[in-house]
Design a protein around this motif. Structure first.
Motif, mmCIF file in Angstrom:
data_model
loop_
_atom_site.group_PDB
_atom_site.id
_atom_site.type_symbol
_atom_site.label_atom_id
_atom_site.label_comp_id
_atom_site.label_asym_id
_atom_site.label_seq_id
_atom_site.Cartn_x
_atom_site.Cartn_y
_atom_site.Cartn_z
ATOM 1 N N GLY A 1 42.074 40.445 43.942
ATOM 2 C CA GLY A 1 41.427 39.155 43.762
ATOM 3 C C GLY A 1 40.252 38.940 44.701
ATOM 4 N N GLU A 2 40.040 39.852 45.626
ATOM 5 C CA GLU A 2 38.934 39.725 46.568
ATOM 6 C C GLU A 2 37.823 40.722 46.246
ATOM 7 O OE1 GLU A 2 40.277 39.749 50.602
ATOM 8 O OE2 GLU A 2 41.653 38.099 50.274
ATOM 9 N N ASP A 3 37.664 41.031 44.960
ATOM 10 C CA ASP A 3 36.644 41.988 44.534
ATOM 11 C C ASP A 3 35.498 41.306 43.796
ATOM 12 O OD1 ASP A 3 37.935 41.285 42.218
ATOM 13 O OD2 ASP A 3 38.370 43.324 41.575
ATOM 14 N N GLY A 4 35.484 39.960 43.806
ATOM 15 C CA GLY A 4 34.430 39.224 43.128
ATOM 16 C C GLY A 4 34.744 38.923 41.676
ATOM 17 N N PHE A 5 35.872 39.367 41.186
ATOM 18 C CA PHE A 5 36.276 39.116 39.814
ATOM 19 C C PHE A 5 37.484 38.187 39.813
ATOM 20 C CE2 PHE A 5 33.920 43.007 39.512
ATOM 21 C CZ PHE A 5 33.274 42.916 38.297
#
Length: 76
Positions: A15-19
């Motif tokens: 969830g911390e990949d920009g998506f």
């Protein structure tokens, strides 16, 4: 477990990949079409939807239902 490894394994928190994950409702026919395109192009359904959405957002024209004289449709 040792912290002295020269090449540590780095894992990002999901969830911390920009998506972000989202849910949509689409017709069964549209889903079948996406699955056919997916098989034909070897892109996942998710990849295809992202490609299509990026294109649509960059090329959308919003038409006003009640135009004033001299007013034209403009890109988003």
């Amino acid at each position: 477990m040792s912290d002295s490894s020269p090449n540590p394994l780095k894992i990002r928190v999901r969830g911390e990949d920009g998506f972000r994950v989202t849910t949509i409702r689409i017709s069964e026919e549209l889903l079948r079409c996406l699955d056919k395109l997916s098989a034909k192009t070897r892109h996942s359904r998710n990849e295809l939807i992202n490609i299509m959405l990026e294109y649509a957002v960059g090329n959308i024209v919003i038409e006003q239902t009640s135009k004033r004289p001299g007013e034209e449709s403009k890109p988003f």
